[in-house]
Design an enzyme around this catalytic site. Sequence first.
Site, short mmCIF file in Angstrom:
data_model
loop_
_atom_site.label_atom_id
_atom_site.label_comp_id
_atom_site.label_asym_id
_atom_site.label_seq_id
_atom_site.Cartn_x
_atom_site.Cartn_y
_atom_site.Cartn_z
N GLY A 12 0.68 -1.24 -0.12
CA GLY A 12 -0.02 0.00 -0.01
C GLY A 12 0.77 1.24 -0.01
N SER A 13 2.10 1.08 -0.44
CA SER A 13 2.93 2.42 -0.52
C SER A 13 2.33 3.42 -1.35
CB SER A 13 4.23 2.21 -0.69
OG SER A 13 4.59 1.83 -2.04
N ASN A 14 1.69 3.12 -2.74
CA ASN A 14 1.37 3.87 -3.27
C ASN A 14 -0.28 4.55 -2.90
OD1 ASN A 14 2.21 4.29 -6.35
ND2 ASN A 14 2.62 2.18 -5.76
N LEU A 84 -4.74 -7.17 -6.70
CA LEU A 84 -4.43 -8.54 -7.21
C LEU A 84 -5.51 -9.26 -7.88
CD1 LEU A 84 -1.39 -9.67 -5.54
CD2 LEU A 84 -1.47 -8.06 -7.64
N ILE A 87 -11.02 -7.50 -11.63
CA ILE A 87 -12.25 -6.52 -11.23
C ILE A 87 -13.59 -7.38 -12.00
CG2 ILE A 87 -13.59 -4.35 -11.63
CD1 ILE A 87 -10.77 -4.68 -9.54
N ASN A 101 -5.83 1.70 -13.14
CA ASN A 101 -4.89 0.86 -12.46
C ASN A 101 -3.65 1.22 -12.95
OD1 ASN A 101 -3.89 -1.73 -11.17
ND2 ASN A 101 -3.26 -2.55 -13.12
N HIS A 103 0.19 -0.33 -13.66
CA HIS A 103 1.06 -1.40 -13.71
C HIS A 103 2.55 -1.10 -13.77
CE1 HIS A 103 1.67 -5.46 -14.98
NE2 HIS A 103 2.67 -5.07 -15.91
N ASP A 144 -4.84 -6.01 -17.48
CA ASP A 144 -3.75 -5.17 -17.98
C ASP A 144 -3.87 -4.74 -19.10
OD1 ASP A 144 -2.42 -5.22 -15.65
OD2 ASP A 144 -1.40 -7.07 -16.13
N GLU A 173 5.93 5.66 -10.07
CA GLU A 173 4.80 5.74 -9.59
C GLU A 173 4.38 6.72 -8.66
OE1 GLU A 173 4.01 1.03 -10.11
OE2 GLU A 173 4.66 1.60 -8.09
C1 GRF Z 1 3.03 -1.27 -7.83
O1 GRF Z 1 4.52 -1.45 -8.19
C2 GRF Z 1 1.88 -1.23 -8.57
O2 GRF Z 1 2.38 -0.84 -9.89
C3 GRF Z 1 1.64 -2.65 -8.84
O3 GRF Z 1 1.72 -3.26 -7.45
C4 GRF Z 1 2.71 -2.31 -6.70
C5 GRF Z 1 2.09 -2.07 -5.51
O4 GRF Z 1 3.08 -1.55 -4.42
N1 GRF Z 1 0.29 -2.73 -9.50
P1 GRF Z 1 2.54 -0.87 -3.28
O5 GRF Z 1 1.54 -1.62 -2.59
O6 GRF Z 1 1.62 0.35 -3.87
O7 GRF Z 1 3.75 -0.71 -2.43
#
Ligand code: GRF
Length: 188
Positions: A12-14, A84, A87, A101, A103, A144, A173
């Site tokens: 969940g870092s994004n 993962l 949908i 999404n 990728h 994708d 990202e």
């Molecule tokens: C990211 O690299 C994103 O592109 C992919 O999964 C990863 C998620 O990383 N779909 P995080 O959980 O946001 O750290």
Amino acid sequence: MKRITLFASGSGSNAENIIRYFRNSNELEFPFVISNRSDAFVHERAKQLNIPSHTFKKSDFENGEVLNFLKDNNIDFIVLAGFLLKIPGNLLEAYPDRIVNIHPALLPKFGGKGMYGSHVHEAVVASGEKESGITIHYVNENYDEGQVIFQAKCAVLAGDSADDVAAKVHDLEYEHFPRVIGEIVSRI
Ligand code: GRF
């Protein structure tokens, strides 16, 4: 205010980066995070950010339970950030062109089932690619394959490990995903 929810299965870092970016926004709000795994680290991050997080089973995504929850909470838009599960149709129909999404590669290369997380970066290195990057795209019924919205590239140097590539891709990202979400949502 547009109400956005994040779907995340892992670290969940994004998700965290996006929530922080829009913290003082008058246009977008993130009332909660959704996961399909109760043990995902994204729950810890949400807690630190004072945002509720909810876990739903795979079947809840498929049987309309998640859709009802989103509708009850007036959610306008869905962002997948390391989510993962595929949908299902009920969400795609309810949110046409309103699910995006990210990728961690330059689609259409290195996409599809099984191409997630470190598998992607390992495949990029193994195939001797000179560049990788990120793809932000709309979500459709195939993994994708939805329409590409934005791509950014980074170099893959001789000797780079999959972890090296992952780090560069994560930087891209964090840099681009929140801004691109802001742009798309401003048009809905
Ligand atoms: C990211 O690299 C994103 O592109 C992919 O999964 C990863 C998620 O990383 N779909 P995080 O959980 O946001 O750290």
